[in-house]
Structure formats: C-alpha cells, structure tokens
Design a protein around this motif. Structure first.
Motif, PDB file in Angstrom:
ATOM      1  N   ILE A   1      42.566 -42.023  51.047  1.00  0.00           N
ATOM      2  CA  ILE A   1      42.245 -40.609  51.206  1.00  0.00           C
ATOM      3  C   ILE A   1      42.124 -40.287  52.681  1.00  0.00           C
ATOM      4  N   TRP A   2      42.510 -39.113  53.024  1.00  0.00           N
ATOM      5  CA  TRP A   2      42.320 -38.561  54.361  1.00  0.00           C
ATOM      6  C   TRP A   2      42.788 -39.522  55.453  1.00  0.00           C
ATOM      7  N   SER A   3      43.820 -40.267  55.173  1.00  0.00           N
ATOM      8  CA  SER A   3      44.338 -41.244  56.139  1.00  0.00           C
ATOM      9  C   SER A   3      43.201 -42.059  56.730  1.00  0.00           C
ATOM     10  N   GLY A   4      42.304 -42.454  55.901  1.00  0.00           N
ATOM     11  CA  GLY A   4      41.062 -43.061  56.372  1.00  0.00           C
ATOM     12  C   GLY A   4      41.184 -44.529  56.710  1.00  0.00           C
ATOM     13  N   LEU A   5      40.341 -44.940  57.602  1.00  0.00           N
ATOM     14  CA  LEU A   5      40.282 -46.339  57.980  1.00  0.00           C
ATOM     15  C   LEU A   5      38.819 -46.729  58.147  1.00  0.00           C
ATOM     16  N   LEU A   6      38.460 -47.823  57.537  1.00  0.00           N
ATOM     17  CA  LEU A   6      37.087 -48.278  57.647  1.00  0.00           C
ATOM     18  C   LEU A   6      37.074 -49.648  58.315  1.00  0.00           C
ATOM     19  N   SER A   7      36.316 -49.771  59.394  1.00  0.00           N
ATOM     20  CA  SER A   7      36.183 -51.044  60.102  1.00  0.00           C
ATOM     21  C   SER A   7      34.819 -51.626  59.780  1.00  0.00           C
ATOM     22  N   TYR A   8      34.755 -52.926  59.683  1.00  0.00           N
ATOM     23  CA  TYR A   8      33.470 -53.538  59.370  1.00  0.00           C
ATOM     24  C   TYR A   8      33.294 -54.821  60.164  1.00  0.00           C
TER      25      TYR A   8
END
Lengths: 715, 330
Positions: A316-323
């Motif tokens: 969604i929403w060209s999202g990127l999550l870094s952790y």
C-alpha cells in the motif's frame, strides 16, 4: 502497479491508491507484509534479450597500474604541522604509492591502492574477487597523532608501567624548590601511532543471499600526556599508550524486491597491555609514605552484539518499512588494581570487577506515499543502556595521600525513546513544503540526579526551485526541553541542589537554516548555507544560561574556459555562551561569557596548460578567535584572547613526459600561529603546584616540496 | 549491594514487538524465496510515453551512436559491467544500458533526438530525482541502506549526485577523495574540519563514512551505529567501560563535552576547562570557585586553570578502574 516496484517508491507506477483502516496499525502492517511477499514475487515483464549479444561492448580485461615514487622534503616541520600525516620533522621522506586493477576474461578481478607508503599515515587497500561470486578486501591504515614535540619531563621509564625520578632528585613542596628540575628535564615526544589491518569479504551464495564477514585488528602505541596529583600538588605525566582492539563482524543478508533481512554478529575485544601506571611523587610528601602514586589505565573490555535488520515493502502507498533490533553486552572482568601505594591503607580488593552493561536498540522506520505528491516518513527508536554491574562500597584513599572513607560506585542506566515524523508535499513541480517533529524522552536509572528528560521539536521547511538552475531551501523550527524534578537523594554530599547541566537543563531552542544553490550559467555556480540557533535555558540559575550559534558559508565556482576552473569559498562561524556560577560557601555569584569566532577564506583552481602540463593551486586562510571573561562582585575580568591563524598555499603541477611517464611537482607553504592562555609561558616550574610538561601553543612555518615520478603500466 | 533495576519505559516493548514481527515476516519471505531468473527489471512509469519497449539489440543499439563518447564507454571499466555476474546490468540476462537508463525504443525511433523517457542521471538532469534513484534501488536493495527513511532521500539527493557510475573508480568510495564529494554540499562541515583540532578527515586517514552512513540509518545523525557513543567507542574502545567508577555524562553522550568535527580547543572540547566542567559541577569547595585571569603565569599561576584545568588532577575523566578512583583522580 508494477510488481516488484514497491521498494522503489520514487516511481509513479502506482495507478491505484488503497486506504488502510487506522485502527490496529500493527495488525494492518503485519497483514500488509504477509500480502506483500507473494505480490512482490511476481516478476515484471522481462523483455526478450536473446538477441542482445553486446558485440560493441568493450569489457575491460588486462592489467592497468600506476606507480608513484619520489621524495618529499620538508623544512620548518614539527609535530604541529605533521599532527595527522606524520611529516613531523625537517628532512626527506620517501614518497611512494601505487594504484592498479586487473580483470580476466573469466571474471576474476582485483584492484590495489597504496598511498603515502613513506609516511606513518600510509594506506594500503587490496581487493580481489570473482564476478558474482565473492569479493575480498584487505586494508591497512596508519594514523599518526603527533601532539607535542616540546614536552620535557624529569620522569624516566623504569619498566613497563613505571615512571621514576632520576637519582639525586630534590623533592620540594613546590616546583620552584625542585632544584634539580632543570638539570633532570629530558624531552619526551607526546605522540602515538594507530595501525589498523582489516580483512573483509562477501560471498554471494545466490542472487538474493550474501554472506559477509570482517576481521579487524587495531593497535595503538606511543606516549600520551596525562595528569595526577597528590592532594593539591599536581604533575603532568608521560603516559604509555599500548593497547589493541580486535573486531569481528559476520552475518548474512537476504535481499529481494519486496523484503530484506540482515542478520549480523559483532564482537569487539579491547586489550590494554598495562593495568596501571606507577609514578614517584616529585613533591615532598604531604604525609609520610605518600611517595608514589598509582594511576589506573582503561581496563580490558569486550562487546558482543547480535542484530537483525531489514526492510519490508508494503503493498500500500508504495510503503517501505525498515526495522532494526540489536542486543548486546559490554563487559569487563579486569582484576582490581591496588587502591593505593600508601602504607597502612585499606587491604587491596581481591578478585575482579564483573562489569556488565546490556545495550539494546530497536528501531522502526516507515516511508509512505499515500498521494503522488505526498511523502510521509516516520521513525521510532529505543536505545537501552542497562548497567548490571554490582554496586560496591569501597574504602578509598585520596590521591595516595589521605584516607577518603567509603565510596559507593555509581552505576548509570538510561532508556531513550525517540519518535520522529515528517510530511512533505510537492505543491508544484518547483515547490515543496514539509513539516516535521521529534519527540525524545530519556529515562535515567537510579542514582542519577535527573530522572527523565523530554524534548519536543517542530519544524517547517520549504524548498523552491523555480528554474532548474536555482534551488532554495528554508527550514525553521523550535524545540522545548524539559527536565523532571531532581532526585536530591542521588546528589553527592555537598552538591548544589540546583545543579542543572548543559545537556539536562530545561531549554528552548529556535533555529533557522537556509541553503541555496544557483547555477548562474553553465560555467558559474554559487551556493550559500546558513544556520542560526538560539538556546535559552529558562530555568537555569546555575550552569549555562544561554547559547547562540551562527554559521554562514558560501562557494562560487567558475569555469571560464575549458582548460580553467576556479573557486572561491568562505565561511564564518560564531558561538557564544553565557554561564552562571556560585562560589560556595561564600555565596559569591559569578558569570562567565565565552565567545568563539572562526572564519575561512579559500580560493584556487585548476589549469590545463597544455596536453602535457596540468596545474592546480589552492590558497586557504583560516582563523579562530576566542574570548572569555568572568564577572563577579570581586572583579576578575577578561582573559587574554586565544586565537590561531593558518594560511596555506599549495601548488600541484604535473607534466606528462610520455604516455607512460609523468612528473609531479608539489609545493606547499603553511604558516600557523596560535595563542592559548592555558599553555602560554607555562613551563615545568611555572606553576608552584603543577609540575608541567611545558608544552607551548602550536606554531610553525613549513615549506614542503614533493617531487615524484608516475609510471603507468598496462592499458 | 546491588543496584535496583532501572524502570523501563513502555514504548520499548511496542517498538521491539513491531521489529520482531517485521523481522519474522522478512525471514519468512527469505525462506520462501525462489531465485529470480536474472537481474531485476527496473520499474517503468505507467504514464510514460515509453511504456513501450526496450531496444531491439540492447547495448549494441545504444552504442551504435554512443560508442565514441569516452564517458559512456567508461562503464565497461566499472563494477556495473561484469559479464559473468548475473546481478550485473551487463551480466547474463541483464538489460545492459537500459537496466539503468530505462527502455529506449522511443529514443531510438526518434533517432536520439528526444530523450523520450530515457532516464538521465545527475544533479541537473531532467529526470526527477525519485525516478533516477528508483533505477538504482531496483538492484541495490541491501538492507543496510535504509535510504528511503534517510535525510538524503528526503532532501532530494540523487545517487548520481555522489556516485560516478561511468568510471573505473568512484571518488566517493575512495577514502582519500570521499570527503571532497561530501563537502560539495556540506560546506559548513568542511569549514569545521579546518579548525586547529579535528578528526583526521582532511588528511585522509579517516573519512566521513567512518562515522556516517550516507545511505541512511535508523540511528541519530545518520551514524553507522545506533548511538553516538557506540559510534565513538568503535575507535575509542578504551573509553567504553564499564569502569569501576563511571562519569555520568560519558555514559550518557560523548557530545555532552566534545564536538565531532572540529574545534579550536584540544580534545575537540566544546568549551575550555574549567568552565566546561563548571557547567555541571558546583560542589562546595574548589569546583565552585571562578578561576579568573589572575591565575595566569603573569599573576599567580593557578593549577586549577592552566593546561588541562580540572583534568590536571581528575585525569580519569572517562572513568576510573582504581578502587581509589572515586573522584576520577586515580
């Protein structure tokens, strides 16, 4: 939407926007990530490349190298001029270096780079690998640190970790009475060398898996300057430096279009050769038996950390999550050194200190583009510093002179949480506005004066680039920092309860930054940067009361004609602080002001005179000035101005003798002068209660000539 | 005697659990992943006039015109031109020039007269920065590069602003020249390194990336490690402790007393001693005494003021391992 493109958020390939319910964000994120995996796995349409034979491609194979050999001659050099590069005395130095690379038809390749081989700042890097399979690097880096070449001391090094005074030494209760001092002084260079060897490599097990590892060994040897005292009588000592650090890092990376994972281990072992430094008392002992001191040196320690980090592309929403999650332990288990040399003191502690600190880091970063023009960024981090070391009650001796009672070792722990976020909206192709904020909260553990500290910051930014050649960014914001109530029970006896330190005091900050670039023509470019920040410590009755910072830098680049390029740059910086104090028990209030100014101006350019001659010239002027004054009902006044100035001229010319051979001529003239009231005219016997090394502020006027030949091999 | 456990703030567990979920999902993806057939196909804008196609013969098509350009041909000396590397643009199945510059059919049909969707790299290139970077990030997915959440990405820095792609060497990846590339934008930081005391970046024995990760990190100031202290003690390992006697500002943050880039004061101090120490220490006795210019050599030379000020005696300022190190004097 182009499958597999989620991670490349910058593209405009998202035809549809999806809405996500705001409730239960964790569940939404988890579900989104699960859905993402199969989505991103589907490959984008792949063109038929069977006819792409690349016949015109000229892949490089063979060997190409450049070898440099020559001589550097320095005149007027000293430790100040060669502080970081090792050109620290007059005379000749070997100038040698090499660069090269090779590649074979079967995909093996390598490169090497060696600089300053004749100096202590030498650097060597070698890389070898096989295309798409592995790559190995070996590097060596020398880092000299030349501090003072005018230090003198009566101390001699008897053996490792022991400093003794010469026979016939006349002890006195002040340096002025040490009648043998001048005769016993010997020069001692305050210098050290750090040498680091690193072996690292990557093995590409598949197109998505990579294994990596690094081994690093650092050793540092030399002599530093430190201080110690016998109650009120102090002495500067040449401190031996001899330690090494070994580091290991290893792990694996999995990276594909939709997600990536990096699992890593890091170990670091610090090993100090000596535990303590024993030194004789040059003064008449204040109490019988106080004839030597024992100064501890940093204990051996080791750090072990494991971490997992990576990214997950959201559908969604060209999202990127870094952790990132990292847990580690910092430990030492060094044997206790004797607490004192004083006869009749407390019995030495037996055993060792099992010191353990747990280090924990968690972080999440989120980037979303809910609208084509809107970017959202967010980040949450947690840093934990949790000291598990036992608190000990220890009888101590004050400076090998007097019993000091029982001291309780403090252990400090902090937990920090930082939340940051920003939204950026592109109003037009040429204008973008952003707003953002930060919330930081630190919770301090037991035995600390402060229990918590919070800071809230908000800022706004506008960037306009109305024409491609001009770009201006303006950012302004303010922050407010508040400290919790003080824990008076944690205050050491006699400490003023109003103690509020610089970095813990309630503070209001306002800041403004501006950055502009203007490509005036294709040959002229101008850039400007400025920063202004003002701090007000609104509740400080002691400690810092205010601080101001101003910075401005500008650069003009001009390429009037093809063989020429010129530049002009300048910078200005001003820092100013105000501070309150209170002399206890007389309750005399005092105020200090400190102002620092720093400015630079530089110019230079390059000139390709002909196909054979190329010249580069640079001029730099840099100056600092610092003023400090004390005000009180008792007077005091201003200190002499501390200042420094540096001006350098560098000319670097190369002459291409033939296709293979070049001559390089380099000339450098550098003048540096400084005044520092803390060192100026302070010789070994100047201060009655401080036997000093006698070092003076840095000054030099150096000429350096470098003549070397460059020979090219291969094609 | 044992210290009481510090109280943890609740957000720690929220962040920790979220990280754990993401890590597990990422790992699950890794386990299920099938090796892709060839290097990634970069994204193509759906609204682009080139939503068409790639050239007929790949690099051979491009080089029919561009092979006389030495800058273009320098790509074959670069790490991007590895014919045996399946992950390389010029490797087996790779899209060659069009892997980075995008599909070129329209450009070819226009006889090269129009850029026609070709991705052009560089600071003043007509291609939007986000589009330029998307081409690079299509292959460079390494997790250590949290590019999209970093300050460079949010300030429209393009990969090509720093990196030289068409060349055997990339100045920003060489220790001796890296700082000059960073300094093109960070002029104020360059100026700080011209102060008399600085980390040896201008001398080339350190580089900006010794401390900072230009591709973005989840730590503060884009540092290579999670905290300021863990970054500093990466080299200054003797100061990381734990010591028998600790100094609270040291365990808290090195930047309480030091500046990182350059200072007019030795040891990169923020302020001269004893004033710096007196910002915190107001203990009844000598720490609270203002040491004025009367203590200079021309007056009555004062050991609390001259040379190192407080650290003439309290030299174990970063921590002491001596049982008698209570006041950091041994």
């Amino acid at each position: 939407m182009s499958p597999g493109s989620s991670i490349q958020r910058g593209t405009d390939c998202s035809p549809a926007r999806q809405r996500v319910p705001r409730s239960r964000p964790m569940i939404v994120l988890a579900v989104a990530a699960v859905l993402a995996a199969p989505v991103v796995r589907a490959a984008a349409p792949r063109p038929d490349t069977s006819a792409w034979t690349c016949k015109l491609c000229v892949f490089y194979t063979g060997t190409k190298a450049r070898v440099e050999a020559g001589m550097i001659y320095a005149n007027g050099a000293n430790f100040a001029s060669g502080r970081y590069n090792g050109i620290d005395h007059d005379g000749a130095y070997v100038q040698a270096g090499a660069q090269g690379r090779w590649r074979t038809r079967d995909g093996a390749y390598g490169s090497f780079e060696a600089d300053h081989l004749g100096l202590a700042s030498r650097h060597i890097a070698v890389t070898a690998g096989q295309e798409g399979r592995y790559e190995v690097h070996v590097t060596y880096q020398g880092q000299p640190l030349r501090r003072y070449d005018d230090a003198a001391t009566p101390y001699r090094s008897a053996r490792d970790g022991e400093l003794v005074l010469p026979g016939g030494w006349v002890a006195a209760n002040a340096t002025t009475g040490m009648s043998a001092l001048q005769a016993d002084l010997e020069p001692v260079p305050i210098e050290s060398d750090r040498r680091t060897v690193t072996l690292s490599g990557r093995y590409f097990t598949s197109s998505v898996w990579t294994l990596f590892g690094t081994l690093s060994h650092t050793e540092r040897t030399g002599t530093g300057a430190t201080g110690a005292s016998f109650l009120t009588e102090a002495v500067q000592l040449p401190e031996p430096i001899d330690y090494q650090t070994d580091d290991v890092r290893a792990g694996a990376v999995w990276a594909d279009a939709g997600a990536s994972v990096r699992i890593a281990y890091q170990g670091s072992w610090f090993d100090e050769k000596l535990d303590a430094l024993l030194f004789q008392n040059p003064y008449q002992p204040l109490v019988p038996g106080s004839s030597a001191g024992l100064l501890s040196l940093p204990p051996d320690n080791d750090l072990q950390q494991a971490s997992v980090s990576g990214e997950v592309a959201l559908p969604i929403w060209s999202g990127l999550l870094s952790y990132l999650a990292s847990v580690g332990r910092l430990a030492q288990d060094g044997m206790f050194v004797p607490g004192s040399t004083l006869p009749g003191g407390p019995a030495p502690l037996s055993g060792s200190l099992p010191g353990n600190i747990d280090l924990t880091h968690y972080a999440l970063g989120l980037a979303l583009r809910p609208l084509a023009r809107l970017d959202l960024l967010g980040r949450a981090t947690y840093d934990g510093h949790d000291d598990h070391t036992a608190v000990l009650a220890i009888p101590y001796i004050v400076t090998d002179t007097l019993p000091g009672g029982i001291g309780v070792t403090p252990r400090y722990a902090e937990d920090r949480v930082r939340l940051t976020g920003s939204a950026s909206y592109r109003l037009f192709r040429w204008a973008r506005v952003s707003v953002g904020g930060k919330y930081a909260h630190t919770h301090y553990g037991p035995l600390q004066v402060l229990t918590s500290l919070s800071e809230l910051q908000a800022w706004g930014q506008a960037t306009v680039d109305p024409v491609g050649a001009v770009s201006v960014t303006l950012k302004a914001g303010s922050s407010r920092r508040d400290a919790s109530a003080l824990d008076l029970a944690a205050l050491p006896a006699g400490e003023d309860p109003q103690l509020l330190a610089y970095d813990y005091a309630p503070r209001d900050r306002e800041f403004l930054t501006v950055r502009g670039t203007w490509a005036i023509t294709t040959r002229v470019a101008f850039s400007l940067q400025g920063t202004a920040a003002t701090d007000a410590y609104r509740r400080s009755q002691l400690g810092l009361s205010e601080a101001r910072e101003r910075e401005l830098s500008a650069t003009l680049e001009w390429s009037p004609a093809s063989p020429w390029s010129l530049y002009l740059d300048s910078s200005y910086q001003h820092l100013e602080t105000g501070q309150y104090g209170l002399q206890i028990p007389a309750a005399i209030a005092w105020q200090a002001r400190e102002g620092e100014y720093f400015w630079t101006a530089g110019t230079g350019g390059t000139w390709t005179v002909s196909t054979r001659w190329h010249v580069r010239a640079d001029y730099l002027y840099a100056a600092t000035r610092a003023n400090m004054s004390l005000e009180s009902v008792g007077g005091y006044g201003g200190f002499p101005q501390n200042d420094s100035s540096l001006d350098t001229v560098k000319v670097d010319a190369s002459y291409r003798w033939s296709a293979a051979l070049s001559l390089r001529l380099r000339y450098e003239r550098a003048n540096f002068g400084s005044n520092d009231w803390a060192l100026q005219s302070v010789y070994p016997a100047t201060v009655p209660q401080l036997l000093a090394l006698g070092v003076q502020p840095y000054r030099y006027g150096m000429n350096l000539i470098d003549v070397s030949f460059l020979y090219r091999l291969g094609h | 005697m044992t210290a009481a456990r510090p109280r943890f703030v609740r957000p720690r567990w929220v962040i920790a659990r979220a990280v754990a979920v993401m890590a597990l999902l990422g790992a699950a993806g890794a386990v299920r992943a099938a090796p892709p057939a060839g290097p990634p196909v970069p994204p193509v804008p759906s609204n682009s006039p080139t939503a068409l196609g790639y050239s007929a013969q790949g690099a051979d098509t491009c080089l029919m015109c561009h092979r006389t350009n030495a800058q273009v041909m320098a790509i074959f000396r670069s790490p991007h031109a590895q014919p045996h590397n399946a992950a390389s643009p010029f490797g087996p199945g790779g899209l060659q020039c069009e892997a980075c510059h995008g599909p070129g059919e329209t450009h070819v049909k226009a006889f090269g007269m129009k850029p026609a969707g070709i991705v052009v790299f560089g600071p003043h290139a007509p291609t939007p920065v986000a589009r330029q970077n998307a081409m690079c990030l299509a292959c460079h997915k390494s997790v250590e590069h949290a590019w999209l959440t970093g300050a460079h990405a949010s300030n429209d820095v393009s990969c090509a602003d720093c990196h030289r792609i068409h060349g055997a060497t990339d100045p920003v990846r060489m220790q001796a020249t890296e700082a000059s590339v960073c300094g093109k934008c960070h002029a104020a930081v360059v100026a700080r390194f011209r102060e008399p005391f600085h980390h040896p970046v201008p001398e080339g024995t350190m580089s900006c990336s010794s401390c900072h990760d230009p591709h973005g990190s989840l730590g503060p100031h884009m540092l290579v490690k999670s905290t300021v202290n863990s970054t500093c003690t990466g080299c200054h390992a003797g100061m990381r402790g734990p010591f028998l006697w600790e100094h609270q500002p040291v365990t808290d943050d090195c930047l309480n007393c030091h500046v990182p880039h350059g200072s007019g004061l030795p040891a990169l101090l923020k302020e001269p001693t004893p004033i710096l120490c007196q910002q915190c220490h107001d203990l009844a006795g000598h720490p609270s005494v203002p040491y004025g210019p009367q203590g200079l050599p021309a007056g009555m030379p004062n050991p609390y003021l001259l040379i190192g000020g407080c650290v003439n005696c309290h030299s174990r300022i970063h921590g002491s391992n001596s049982p008698s190190g209570q006041a950091l004097m041994r």
